[in-house]
Design an enzyme around this catalytic site. Structure first.
Site, PDB file in Angstrom:
ATOM      1  N   ILE A  18      51.503  54.869  72.847  1.00 39.91           N
ATOM      2  CA  ILE A  18      51.118  55.902  71.879  1.00 39.91           C
ATOM      3  C   ILE A  18      51.588  55.534  70.469  1.00 39.91           C
ATOM      4  CG2 ILE A  18      51.630  58.288  71.209  1.00 39.91           C
ATOM      5  CD1 ILE A  18      51.770  58.923  74.289  1.00 39.91           C
ATOM      6  N   ASP A  63      67.676  50.849  67.846  1.00 38.17           N
ATOM      7  CA  ASP A  63      67.807  51.738  69.007  1.00 38.17           C
ATOM      8  C   ASP A  63      68.015  53.144  68.448  1.00 38.17           C
ATOM      9  OD1 ASP A  63      68.797  53.325  71.104  1.00 38.17           O
ATOM     10  OD2 ASP A  63      69.869  51.650  72.035  1.00 38.17           O
ATOM     11  N   ASN A  90      58.659  59.215  68.107  1.00 39.02           N
ATOM     12  CA  ASN A  90      57.899  59.123  69.349  1.00 39.02           C
ATOM     13  C   ASN A  90      58.611  58.327  70.441  1.00 39.02           C
ATOM     14  OD1 ASN A  90      55.239  58.691  70.931  1.00 39.02           O
ATOM     15  ND2 ASN A  90      55.825  56.622  70.302  1.00 39.02           N
ATOM     16  N   LYS A 124      67.480  63.827  61.086  1.00 43.06           N
ATOM     17  CA  LYS A 124      68.606  63.964  60.143  1.00 43.06           C
ATOM     18  C   LYS A 124      68.430  63.029  58.940  1.00 43.06           C
ATOM     19  CE  LYS A 124      73.537  62.760  60.028  1.00 43.06           C
ATOM     20  NZ  LYS A 124      74.221  63.770  59.236  1.00 43.06           N
ATOM     21  N   SER A 143      57.104  65.384  72.299  1.00 40.53           N
ATOM     22  CA  SER A 143      57.623  66.084  73.470  1.00 40.53           C
ATOM     23  C   SER A 143      56.768  65.642  74.657  1.00 40.53           C
ATOM     24  CB  SER A 143      57.573  67.596  73.222  1.00 40.53           C
ATOM     25  OG  SER A 143      57.979  68.296  74.363  1.00 40.53           O
ATOM     26  N   TYR A 158      64.369  64.222  82.351  1.00 43.53           N
ATOM     27  CA  TYR A 158      63.294  63.966  81.375  1.00 43.53           C
ATOM     28  C   TYR A 158      62.666  65.293  80.948  1.00 43.53           C
ATOM     29  CZ  TYR A 158      58.795  62.256  79.547  1.00 43.53           C
ATOM     30  OH  TYR A 158      57.690  62.007  78.748  1.00 43.53           O
ATOM     31  N   LYS A 162      62.627  66.905  77.065  1.00 48.69           N
ATOM     32  CA  LYS A 162      61.421  67.165  76.282  1.00 48.69           C
ATOM     33  C   LYS A 162      61.349  68.641  75.849  1.00 48.69           C
ATOM     34  CE  LYS A 162      59.693  63.014  76.040  1.00 48.69           C
ATOM     35  NZ  LYS A 162      59.567  62.329  74.744  1.00 48.69           N
ATOM     36  N   THR A 193      49.459  54.554  79.438  1.00 49.43           N
ATOM     37  CA  THR A 193      50.400  53.634  78.782  1.00 49.43           C
ATOM     38  C   THR A 193      51.319  53.035  79.839  1.00 49.43           C
ATOM     39  OG1 THR A 193      52.158  55.255  78.482  1.00 49.43           O
ATOM     40  CG2 THR A 193      50.495  55.148  76.727  1.00 49.43           C
TER      41      THR A 193
END
Ligand code: NAP
Length: 251
Positions: A18, A63, A90, A124, A143, A158, A162, A193
């Protein structure tokens, strides 16, 4: 003039899936694009594709779960292109597929470190930069429809990560709306993906039957929605999480 001409967009997780498709879509719309991820070869390939699409790109190896990396990424963006107008946060990971009692503290820390802390850290530093520029900005976080419903056993950490992205998005939208920084999220359904391949053990086509629209999503389905959220056409949209899922959450 292209819709995002003179804009600078940052895309985390831009090394594949994505993120790569969205980075190319930003480039086609005229934006200069900073591609963020840990895999150098894949990141440089996205930058090459951005060039083919007629714009300029920069790969930053980082990272997103490490504050120093995120701070350096925004600094590299300003150093190369002079501003930051759009951010697509993302990058994400699934973690291990296991029932909750078999999950580990390490797995929890890693998934929350990337999916939640990563989005927090990116926002931030992006918001700090956008406030310094003084002319607003747009952020979209990734999300998942798993934020609203656990679709299958095995992904509790997971799923919860999200859901946290949805609330971080709303809270940031509320805090910065008056400074013209819009913050929205996207909630993809099953999109073809590497991650979907991993989630389905290489059998992603089996998921088609769960999608009311009768097909899996493509990275372009998400990129199109992200581009719209980042455009002036969505100027009054903030704090929203947009499901792009072929109708799964409607079912
Ligand atoms: P993908 O191709 O596996 O992409 C994941 C991206 O995240 C990669 O570019 C990876 O880059 C990056 N990433 C992972 N950990 C990172 C870290 N610590 N620091 C920086 N980058 C990191 O899968 P995808 O489907 O495009 O996933 C993109 C997003 O969509 C994720 O947030 C995912 O949860 C979400 N999503 C996907 C689906 C789906 O069905 N595909 C559905 C709902 C939500 P590097 O490996 O180079 O670091």
């Amino acid at each position: 003039m292209k819709s995002l001409e003179n804009k600078v967009a940052l895309v985390t997780g831009g090394t594949s899936g994505i993120g790569r498709t969205s980075a190319i879509a930003f480039a086609r719309a005229g934006a200069k694009v900073v591609v963020v991820g840990r895999r150098e070869e894949e990141g440089n390939e996205t930058v090459r594709l951005i060039g083919e699409a007629g714009s300029d790109g920069l790969f930053v190896k980082a990272d997103v779960s490490k504050e120093a990396d995120v701070e350096a990424t925004v600094a590299a963006t300003i150093n190369k292109f002079g501003s930051l107008d759009i951010a697509f946060n993302n990058a994400g990971m699934l973690g291990q597929n296991a029932l909750l009692a078999a999950q580990t503290e390490q797995a929890y820390d890693r998934v929350f470190g990337v999916n939640v802390k990563g989005v927090f850290l990116c926002m931030k530093y992006e918001i700090t930069q956008m406030l310094a520029q003084g002319n607003g900005g747009v952020i979209v976080n990734t999300s998942s429809i798993n934020a609203f419903r656990p679709l299958a056993p095995g992904l509790s950490i997971y799923d919860a990560s999200k859901t946290a992205v949805v609330m971080l998005t709303k809270a940031a939208a509320l805090e910065y709306a008056s400074q013209k920084i819009r913050v929205n999220a996207i909630a993809p359904g099953p999109i073809e993906t590497e991650m979907l391949n991993e989630a389905t053990g290489g059998n992603s086509k089996a998921f088609e039957g769960f999608v009311p629209a009768g097909r899996l999503g493509k990275p372009d389905d998400i990129a199109n929605a992200v581009l719209w959220l980042c455009s002036d056409a969505a100027d009054f949209v903030t704090g929203h999480t947009l499901a792009v899922d072929g109708g799964i959450l409607a079912a």
